[in-house]
Design an enzyme around this catalytic site. Structure first.
Site, PDB file in Angstrom:
ATOM      1  N   TYR A  67     -15.140  -4.018   8.284  1.00  0.00           N
ATOM      2  CA  TYR A  67     -13.964  -3.609   7.786  1.00  0.00           C
ATOM      3  C   TYR A  67     -13.092  -3.778   9.726  1.00  0.00           C
ATOM      4  O   TYR A  67     -12.375  -4.495   9.872  1.00  0.00           O
ATOM      5  CB  TYR A  67     -13.867  -2.402   7.531  1.00  0.00           C
ATOM      6  CG  TYR A  67     -12.442  -1.017   8.244  1.00  0.00           C
ATOM      7  CD1 TYR A  67     -11.544  -1.069   7.158  1.00  0.00           C
ATOM      8  CD2 TYR A  67     -12.285   0.016   9.436  1.00  0.00           C
ATOM      9  CE1 TYR A  67     -10.583  -0.192   7.060  1.00  0.00           C
ATOM     10  CE2 TYR A  67     -11.530   0.673   8.961  1.00  0.00           C
ATOM     11  CZ  TYR A  67     -10.266   0.655   8.296  1.00  0.00           C
ATOM     12  OH  TYR A  67      -9.224   1.393   7.572  1.00  0.00           O
ATOM     13  N   ARG A  96      -1.402  -1.904  -5.867  1.00  0.00           N
ATOM     14  CA  ARG A  96      -2.408  -2.346  -7.099  1.00  0.00           C
ATOM     15  C   ARG A  96      -2.137  -2.080  -8.654  1.00  0.00           C
ATOM     16  O   ARG A  96      -1.506  -2.451  -9.311  1.00  0.00           O
ATOM     17  CB  ARG A  96      -3.749  -2.868  -7.065  1.00  0.00           C
ATOM     18  CG  ARG A  96      -4.139  -4.015  -5.794  1.00  0.00           C
ATOM     19  CD  ARG A  96      -5.565  -3.923  -5.657  1.00  0.00           C
ATOM     20  NE  ARG A  96      -5.833  -2.901  -4.784  1.00  0.00           N
ATOM     21  CZ  ARG A  96      -6.956  -2.617  -4.603  1.00  0.00           C
ATOM     22  NH1 ARG A  96      -7.926  -3.799  -4.761  1.00  0.00           N
ATOM     23  NH2 ARG A  96      -7.588  -1.892  -4.289  1.00  0.00           N
ATOM     24  N   ASP A 100      -1.890  -7.322  -6.035  1.00  0.00           N
ATOM     25  CA  ASP A 100      -3.061  -7.415  -4.986  1.00  0.00           C
ATOM     26  C   ASP A 100      -2.423  -7.944  -4.170  1.00  0.00           C
ATOM     27  O   ASP A 100      -1.795  -9.577  -4.024  1.00  0.00           O
ATOM     28  CB  ASP A 100      -4.118  -8.086  -5.405  1.00  0.00           C
ATOM     29  CG  ASP A 100      -5.306  -8.137  -4.721  1.00  0.00           C
ATOM     30  OD1 ASP A 100      -4.874  -7.524  -3.802  1.00  0.00           O
ATOM     31  OD2 ASP A 100      -6.202  -8.316  -6.049  1.00  0.00           O
ATOM     32  N   LYS A 150     -10.270  -6.214  10.870  1.00  0.00           N
ATOM     33  CA  LYS A 150      -9.106  -4.985  11.609  1.00  0.00           C
ATOM     34  C   LYS A 150      -8.890  -5.705  13.052  1.00  0.00           C
ATOM     35  O   LYS A 150      -7.693  -6.009  13.648  1.00  0.00           O
ATOM     36  CB  LYS A 150      -8.962  -3.920  12.231  1.00  0.00           C
ATOM     37  CG  LYS A 150      -9.330  -3.075  10.425  1.00  0.00           C
ATOM     38  CD  LYS A 150      -7.846  -3.106   9.842  1.00  0.00           C
ATOM     39  CE  LYS A 150      -7.367  -2.101   8.860  1.00  0.00           C
ATOM     40  NZ  LYS A 150      -6.122  -2.201   8.437  1.00  0.00           N
ATOM     41  N   SER A 194       1.857   3.060  -2.152  1.00  0.00           N
ATOM     42  CA  SER A 194       1.535   3.783  -3.404  1.00  0.00           C
ATOM     43  C   SER A 194       1.042   5.173  -3.044  1.00  0.00           C
ATOM     44  O   SER A 194       0.490   6.067  -3.765  1.00  0.00           O
ATOM     45  CB  SER A 194       0.988   3.523  -3.970  1.00  0.00           C
ATOM     46  OG  SER A 194      -0.133   3.386  -4.035  1.00  0.00           O
ATOM     47  N   SER A 195      -0.221   5.516  -1.787  1.00  0.00           N
ATOM     48  CA  SER A 195      -0.177   6.731  -1.461  1.00  0.00           C
ATOM     49  C   SER A 195      -0.599   6.826   0.281  1.00  0.00           C
ATOM     50  O   SER A 195      -0.411   5.674   0.938  1.00  0.00           O
ATOM     51  CB  SER A 195      -1.826   6.893  -2.259  1.00  0.00           C
ATOM     52  OG  SER A 195      -2.612   5.099  -1.518  1.00  0.00           O
ATOM     53  N   GLY A 196      -1.732   7.753   0.803  1.00  0.00           N
ATOM     54  CA  GLY A 196      -2.036   7.474   2.113  1.00  0.00           C
ATOM     55  C   GLY A 196      -0.728   7.336   3.326  1.00  0.00           C
ATOM     56  O   GLY A 196       0.247   8.277   2.249  1.00  0.00           O
ATOM     57  N   SER A 227      -3.736  -1.871  11.139  1.00  0.00           N
ATOM     58  CA  SER A 227      -3.981  -2.152  11.381  1.00  0.00           C
ATOM     59  C   SER A 227      -5.593  -1.254  11.603  1.00  0.00           C
ATOM     60  O   SER A 227      -4.888  -0.129  10.919  1.00  0.00           O
ATOM     61  CB  SER A 227      -5.196  -2.517  13.630  1.00  0.00           C
ATOM     62  OG  SER A 227      -5.562  -2.881  13.240  1.00  0.00           O
ATOM     63  N   GLY A 281       0.657  -1.387   0.005  1.00  0.00           N
ATOM     64  CA  GLY A 281       0.202   0.306  -0.227  1.00  0.00           C
ATOM     65  C   GLY A 281       1.253   1.101   0.180  1.00  0.00           C
ATOM     66  O   GLY A 281      -0.043   2.387   0.624  1.00  0.00           O
TER      67      GLY A 281
END
Length: 266
Positions: free
Chosen positions: A152, A33, A60, A156, A10-12, A138, A8
């Site tokens: 969700y 992805r 993925d 988590k 690529s962002s955030g 988490s 993950g």
């Protein structure tokens, strides 16, 4: 030179973490992805930090074969993984009875199995070397159930249990396991989430401003440096993490009270 793998990335939060480790001069491997998003992340890091060593792989994380193959390529490029951060995740709010089985399952597979798959790819080698750090991302939703977030929260909460058990297995072999519980954070995904968040969830969760992704990332990195197992953000999540059995009944009463007040308005 430290090799950091971020799913993950690529962002955030994942990209915010990459910025910190790029500043430190680490070798970075980013998995996500979307190949265009990964390319954009690599270009940004290069602009900020010059000749930063960044390897990207489109995969993925919820697909075990894809995750394993991608991480093998990362290690072929930069050597064994020293730090793994599993930041890949998705959230799709919705009441349980209206959410499709596919949407529910996708959140479990991405948030839980996406992390498990990445860990499986590096864990055996870390044990053999008797060194390595793994941070599982988490959520505050992994500490208390939230209206409209059944899938969700399930994913988590499960990630917390996985981290708890794996910590016990890994510690004798010199591998450090950590898990963090970020609050609402300013990310592209959070902006999309708000569009679908049930009104009840908005009412009971209040209008608390989300944390900047940079602040969340900095606390995560500091916890990794210290080998801290559990990482909380703000006093409410700290209290839930440390005194959940005591705190949750009061919070659930408050949440239920807010939801009951909304029912006559429908």
């Amino acid at each position: 030179m430290t090799h950091v793998i971020i799913t993950g990335g690529s962002s955030g939060i994942g990209l915010a973490l990459a910025r910190i480790y790029a500043e430190r001069g680490a070798r970075l491997s980013l998995l996500a992805r979307s190949l265009p998003a990964l390319e954009a992340a690599r270009l940004e890091l290069a602009r900020r930090h010059g000749e930063t060593s960044v390897h990207i792989e489109s995969a993925d994380a919820s697909d075990e074969d894809q995750a394993l193959a991608a991480i093998r390529k990362c290690e072929a490029a930069f050597g064994p993984c020293d730090i793994l951060i599993t930041s890949a995740g998705i959230v799709e709010p919705g009441r349980f009875e209206t959410q499709t089985s596919a949407a529910f399952r996708q959140q479990i597979e991405t948030n839980l199995f996406g992390s498990v798959n990445a860990v499986r790819a590096v864990y055996a080698a870390m044990k053999e070397r008797r060194s390595g750090k793994i941070m599982l991302v988490s959520s505050g939703a992994g500490l208390i159930g939230i209206y409209g977030y059944a899938a969700y929260c399930a994913s988590k909460f499960a990630l917390h249990g996985f981290a708890d058990a794996l910590r016990s297995e890994a510690k004798p072999h010199g591998v450090t396991i950590s898990v963090c519980f970020p609050p609402d954070t300013e990310t592209p995904q959070f902006a999309r989430e708000l569009e679908h968040r049930p009104l009840e969830a908005t009412v009971i969760m209040g209008r608390v401003a989300p944390w900047p992704s940079s602040a969340v990332a900095l606390r995560i990195v500091r916890a990794i440096d210290k080998g801290q197992f559990e990482v909380f953000f703000g006093w409410t999540l700290w209290a839930l993490g440390r005194f959940g059995a005591t705190v949750k009944p009061a919070l659930n009463w408050w949440f239920d009270r807010g939801i009951r007040r909304m029912i006559p308005r429908r």
